[in-house]
Enzyme design. Structure first.
Site, PDB file in Angstrom:
ATOM      1  N   LEU A   8      48.786  53.921  41.467  1.00  0.00           N
ATOM      2  CA  LEU A   8      47.648  54.479  42.195  1.00  0.00           C
ATOM      3  C   LEU A   8      46.865  53.361  42.871  1.00  0.00           C
ATOM      4  O   LEU A   8      46.305  52.486  42.201  1.00  0.00           O
ATOM      5  CB  LEU A   8      46.736  55.242  41.227  1.00  0.00           C
ATOM      6  CG  LEU A   8      47.429  56.281  40.335  1.00  0.00           C
ATOM      7  CD1 LEU A   8      46.409  56.975  39.433  1.00  0.00           C
ATOM      8  CD2 LEU A   8      48.197  57.313  41.181  1.00  0.00           C
ATOM      9  N   ARG A  15      33.176  47.864  44.491  1.00  0.00           N
ATOM     10  CA  ARG A  15      32.523  46.692  43.886  1.00  0.00           C
ATOM     11  C   ARG A  15      33.113  45.353  44.338  1.00  0.00           C
ATOM     12  O   ARG A  15      32.567  44.305  44.054  1.00  0.00           O
ATOM     13  CB  ARG A  15      32.573  46.815  42.348  1.00  0.00           C
ATOM     14  CG  ARG A  15      31.590  47.825  41.823  1.00  0.00           C
ATOM     15  CD  ARG A  15      31.887  48.200  40.384  1.00  0.00           C
ATOM     16  NE  ARG A  15      33.042  49.100  40.295  1.00  0.00           N
ATOM     17  CZ  ARG A  15      33.537  49.574  39.144  1.00  0.00           C
ATOM     18  NH1 ARG A  15      32.999  49.194  37.985  1.00  0.00           N
ATOM     19  NH2 ARG A  15      34.558  50.391  39.142  1.00  0.00           N
ATOM     20  N   GLY A  78      39.907  61.287  43.198  1.00  0.00           N
ATOM     21  CA  GLY A  78      40.079  61.005  41.777  1.00  0.00           C
ATOM     22  C   GLY A  78      41.523  60.694  41.433  1.00  0.00           C
ATOM     23  O   GLY A  78      42.439  60.968  42.212  1.00  0.00           O
ATOM     24  N   THR A  79      41.716  60.138  40.226  1.00  0.00           N
ATOM     25  CA  THR A  79      43.057  59.681  39.820  1.00  0.00           C
ATOM     26  C   THR A  79      44.030  60.845  39.633  1.00  0.00           C
ATOM     27  O   THR A  79      45.227  60.704  39.903  1.00  0.00           O
ATOM     28  CB  THR A  79      42.970  58.845  38.530  1.00  0.00           C
ATOM     29  OG1 THR A  79      42.140  59.535  37.576  1.00  0.00           O
ATOM     30  CG2 THR A  79      42.372  57.475  38.787  1.00  0.00           C
ATOM     31  N   GLY A 139      37.341  54.167  30.327  1.00  0.00           N
ATOM     32  CA  GLY A 139      37.381  55.410  29.558  1.00  0.00           C
ATOM     33  C   GLY A 139      37.625  55.058  28.097  1.00  0.00           C
ATOM     34  O   GLY A 139      38.330  54.096  27.799  1.00  0.00           O
ATOM     35  N   ASN A 227      37.730  45.139  38.925  1.00  0.00           N
ATOM     36  CA  ASN A 227      36.821  45.976  39.711  1.00  0.00           C
ATOM     37  C   ASN A 227      35.964  45.142  40.653  1.00  0.00           C
ATOM     38  O   ASN A 227      35.512  45.615  41.675  1.00  0.00           O
ATOM     39  CB  ASN A 227      35.936  46.817  38.792  1.00  0.00           C
ATOM     40  CG  ASN A 227      36.754  47.861  38.040  1.00  0.00           C
ATOM     41  OD1 ASN A 227      37.604  48.534  38.630  1.00  0.00           O
ATOM     42  ND2 ASN A 227      36.538  47.973  36.752  1.00  0.00           N
ATOM     43  N   ASN A 385      55.292  13.953  72.342  1.00  0.00           N
ATOM     44  CA  ASN A 385      56.128  15.145  72.541  1.00  0.00           C
ATOM     45  C   ASN A 385      55.456  16.204  73.395  1.00  0.00           C
ATOM     46  O   ASN A 385      56.052  17.211  73.710  1.00  0.00           O
ATOM     47  CB  ASN A 385      56.521  15.752  71.187  1.00  0.00           C
ATOM     48  CG  ASN A 385      55.312  16.158  70.369  1.00  0.00           C
ATOM     49  OD1 ASN A 385      54.241  15.554  70.497  1.00  0.00           O
ATOM     50  ND2 ASN A 385      55.462  17.156  69.537  1.00  0.00           N
ATOM     51  N   ARG A 439      56.837  -4.253  77.994  1.00  0.00           N
ATOM     52  CA  ARG A 439      55.617  -4.946  77.605  1.00  0.00           C
ATOM     53  C   ARG A 439      55.203  -5.843  78.744  1.00  0.00           C
ATOM     54  O   ARG A 439      56.063  -6.451  79.380  1.00  0.00           O
ATOM     55  CB  ARG A 439      56.000  -5.906  76.477  1.00  0.00           C
ATOM     56  CG  ARG A 439      55.335  -5.701  75.175  1.00  0.00           C
ATOM     57  CD  ARG A 439      55.771  -6.860  74.313  1.00  0.00           C
ATOM     58  NE  ARG A 439      56.469  -6.384  73.144  1.00  0.00           N
ATOM     59  CZ  ARG A 439      57.273  -7.122  72.397  1.00  0.00           C
ATOM     60  NH1 ARG A 439      57.520  -8.375  72.734  1.00  0.00           N
ATOM     61  NH2 ARG A 439      57.826  -6.619  71.350  1.00  0.00           N
TER      62      ARG A 439
HETATM   63  C1  UD1 Z   1      40.321  54.733  35.333  1.00  0.00           C
HETATM   64  C2  UD1 Z   1      40.409  55.743  34.187  1.00  0.00           C
HETATM   65  C3  UD1 Z   1      39.759  55.125  32.958  1.00  0.00           C
HETATM   66  C4  UD1 Z   1      40.439  53.822  32.612  1.00  0.00           C
HETATM   67  C5  UD1 Z   1      40.467  52.866  33.815  1.00  0.00           C
HETATM   68  C6  UD1 Z   1      41.349  51.702  33.487  1.00  0.00           C
HETATM   69  C7  UD1 Z   1      40.293  57.956  35.188  1.00  0.00           C
HETATM   70  C8  UD1 Z   1      39.438  59.137  35.436  1.00  0.00           C
HETATM   71  N1  UD1 Z   1      39.721  56.960  34.554  1.00  0.00           N
HETATM   72  O1  UD1 Z   1      38.947  54.542  35.591  1.00  0.00           O
HETATM   73  O2  UD1 Z   1      39.831  56.025  31.858  1.00  0.00           O
HETATM   74  O3  UD1 Z   1      39.757  53.212  31.520  1.00  0.00           O
HETATM   75  O4  UD1 Z   1      40.995  53.530  34.968  1.00  0.00           O
HETATM   76  O5  UD1 Z   1      41.302  50.717  34.492  1.00  0.00           O
HETATM   77  O6  UD1 Z   1      41.445  57.954  35.541  1.00  0.00           O
HETATM   78  N2  UD1 Z   1      42.660  55.695  42.704  1.00  0.00           N
HETATM   79  C9  UD1 Z   1      43.290  56.397  43.694  1.00  0.00           C
HETATM   80  N3  UD1 Z   1      42.715  57.508  44.208  1.00  0.00           N
HETATM   81  C10 UD1 Z   1      41.521  57.970  43.765  1.00  0.00           C
HETATM   82  C11 UD1 Z   1      40.884  57.258  42.736  1.00  0.00           C
HETATM   83  C12 UD1 Z   1      41.468  56.133  42.225  1.00  0.00           C
HETATM   84  O7  UD1 Z   1      44.375  56.017  44.127  1.00  0.00           O
HETATM   85  O8  UD1 Z   1      41.090  59.007  44.274  1.00  0.00           O
HETATM   86  C13 UD1 Z   1      43.281  54.480  42.180  1.00  0.00           C
HETATM   87  C14 UD1 Z   1      42.451  53.242  42.432  1.00  0.00           C
HETATM   88  O9  UD1 Z   1      42.817  52.631  43.665  1.00  0.00           O
HETATM   89  C15 UD1 Z   1      42.780  52.368  41.239  1.00  0.00           C
HETATM   90  C16 UD1 Z   1      43.140  53.372  40.147  1.00  0.00           C
HETATM   91  O10 UD1 Z   1      43.393  54.593  40.782  1.00  0.00           O
HETATM   92  O11 UD1 Z   1      43.886  51.534  41.476  1.00  0.00           O
HETATM   93  C17 UD1 Z   1      42.008  53.534  39.149  1.00  0.00           C
HETATM   94  O12 UD1 Z   1      40.869  53.989  39.844  1.00  0.00           O
HETATM   95  P1  UD1 Z   1      39.417  53.506  39.470  1.00  0.00           P
HETATM   96  O13 UD1 Z   1      38.463  54.180  40.359  1.00  0.00           O
HETATM   97  O14 UD1 Z   1      39.367  52.020  39.397  1.00  0.00           O
HETATM   98  O15 UD1 Z   1      39.294  54.157  38.017  1.00  0.00           O
HETATM   99  P2  UD1 Z   1      38.355  53.695  36.853  1.00  0.00           P
HETATM  100  O16 UD1 Z   1      36.986  54.232  37.081  1.00  0.00           O
HETATM  101  O17 UD1 Z   1      38.491  52.262  36.611  1.00  0.00           O
HETATM  102 CA    CA Z   2      39.464  50.425  37.668  1.00  0.00          CA
END
Ligand code: UD1
Ligand code: CA
Length: 461
Positions: A8, A15, A78-79, A139, A227, A385, A439
């Site tokens: 992902l 940040r 979201g993830t 988390g 982050n 050159n 020379r």
């Molecule tokens: C996430 C986890 C958290 C865990 C942490 C570990 C969730 C809800 N939370 O939180 O439990 O402790 O990772 O590092 O999953 N991303 C996408 N699309 C999105 C959102 C995120 O591709 O819509 C990708 C980000 O680019 C990143 C990864 O997912 O590489 C994690 O996203 P991030 O927002 O950093 O999650 P955390 O809040 O750190």
């Molecule tokens: Ca993260």
């Protein structure tokens, strides 16, 4: 069993305070996302999908030439939503390994162990957790009294008691595809961040009565997420240290490893010594028995065996066995030195080949030249050159001897075993075995007495 991986990397990484997506920031010389992809490949998974979104052209560029597919997440909701974008591409695999693109320290052994545990236990999902002293931002893993997993709670949704828990979710999971994908559609955004949390799928599976395992990562630094740039610098230090340790274990001596910075893909042979303040970057390969540094920076170059390099800058070049470079030498792109070549102090070489045993010991510029074997280039020699518009080549055939302070005005060819007199400006070709001198005649003026300060004062009045 077929395995796929989904990384992902669609998030912006607010940040980081950057115009570029987080995944492309470089740690130990490689974009973060590339570290993660390489590690997944090392763990034996070849089918990889990277979910991209924010600044996706940069992420795709960072992975150019790497065998991965991309899925696009237009809006970062979201993830859980991110994983859904890869469904069509990976849902046929039995197991899907999911991991964030911002954990450059993850190691292949850890992934392989997680995968094995997941498959042997036949769990619907297995979460990689870690015990950390500073769990802020992650988390938290909430366990039942019998230690089985209850759920994962995000920092922002956690109660004060839950925030005291030191076991965190690494964001790395294995899922049975047939269990995870149907549930992604059922995710909601009823949480503090208003996102589709992938972590909620874990709770759904538990509530539906499936086994969800937890593997605690032995080395918690493996899952350190980046982050911001402070965490990135920390990961950089860990990766540098790992690389140095692995090189030392493979037979490379480091005088002061804490001052040595070597990129992940660099290869160095046995018994080579790396002295303080040395930086070795990109795809550099260094042979055995070399002595490198102090204060040297080498980028994307191939260095032979028994080479000595001191206080030098070397880019996109090749250096033959038993050559000696520096101190204070600059080898620019396209330099190819044969065996036993000497490039000494305050010498710059660019886009030139230099044959076996040739020497450029001091204070010279050699550009766009083809230098044969056994050539000696005297101090202060310059290949002229460039005429302000075009670049021209210089040819120095085998055995040539260039006198000190010679200007070689290119295009020009000096034939085999020819010699140029010191201070000559050579504008025409020199046939082999000839001496070329250009020379003005020296005049000696008899009885000449130098003006003194007193003479000067008399004339001034
Ligand atoms: C996430 C986890 C958290 C865990 C942490 C570990 C969730 C809800 N939370 O939180 O439990 O402790 O990772 O590092 O999953 N991303 C996408 N699309 C999105 C959102 C995120 O591709 O819509 C990708 C980000 O680019 C990143 C990864 O997912 O590489 C994690 O996203 P991030 O927002 O950093 O999650 P955390 O809040 O750190
Ligand atoms: Ca993260």
């Amino acid at each position: 069993m077929s395995n796929s991986a989904v990384i992902l990397a669609a998030g912006k990484g607010v940040r980081m305070r950057s115009a570029y997506p987080k995944a492309v920031h470089k740690v130990a010389g490689l974009p973060m996302i590339k570290h993660v992809v390489q590690t997944v490949l090392e763990a034996g998974i070849e089918d990889i999908v990277v979910v991209v979104g924010h600044g996706r052209e940069y992420v795709q560029q960072a992975l150019a030439g790497v065998k991965v597919d991309f899925a696009v997440q237009e809006q970062q909701l979201g993830t859980g939503h991110a994983l859904r974008q890869a469904e069509a591409r990976v849902s046929r695999a039995d197991t899907v390994l999911v991991l964030p693109g911002d954990i450059p320290l993850i190691q292949s052994d850890t992934l392989a162990h997680l995968l094995k545990h997941h498959q042997e236990s036949q769990a619907a999902a297995t979460v990689l957790s870690a015990l950390v002293t500073a769990p802020f931002g992650y988390g938290r893993i909430i366990r039942n009294p019998d230690q089985s997993l209850r759920r994962i709670v995000e920092e922002k949704d956690a109660s004060p008691e839950q925030r005291l828990i030191g076991e965190i979710n690494s964001g790395v999971y294995c899922f049975q595809s047939r269990q995870v994908f149907p549930r992604l559609a059922g995710l909601t955004t009823s949480n503090v961040q208003g996102e589709y949390y992938l972590t909620d799928v874990v709770t759904m599976l538990i509530n539906d009565g499936y086994t969800v395992g937890v593997v605690v990562c032995e080395d918690s630094s493996d899952v350190l997420g980046v982050n911001d740039r402070v965490q990135m610098a920390h990961c950089e230090a860990v990766l540098r240290q790992r690389k140095n340790i692995s090189l030392m274990q493979s037979g490379v001596t480091m005088i002061a490893p804490e001052t040595v910075f070597i990129d992940k893909d660099v290869i160095i042979g046995e018994d080579t010594i790396i002295r303080p303040n040395t930086v070795i970057e990109g795809h550099t390969v260094i042979g055995a028995d070399c002595d490198i540094g102090p204060s040297t920076r080498i980028t994307n170059s191939v260095i032979g065996r028994k080479v000595i390099i001191e206080s030098a800058r070397i880019i996109d070049s090749q250096v033959g066995d038993q050559s000696a470079i520096g101190p204070f030498a600059y080898l620019r792109p396209g330099t190819r030195l044969g065996k036993g070549v000497k490039v000494g102090d305050f010498v710059e070489v660019k886009n030139s080949t230099v044959g076996e045993g040739s020497k450029i010991p001091h204070l010279s510029y050699v550009g766009d030249a083809q230098v044969g074997r056994g050539v000696n280039i005297g101090a202060g020699t310059i290949t002229c050159n460039y005429d302000g518009a075009n670049k021209y080549p210089t040819f120095l055939e085998d055995g040539v001897f260039i006198g000190s302070n010679t200007n070689l005005v290119a295009p020009v060819r000096i034939g085999r075993n020819a010699v140029t007199g010191a201070g000559s400006t050579i504008t025409r070709d020199v046939p082999e075995e000839n001496l070329a001198v250009e020379r003005a005649q020296q005049k000696n003026i008899k009885g000449w007495s130098r003006k003194t300060k007193q003479d000067q004062e008399v004339t001034d009045q």
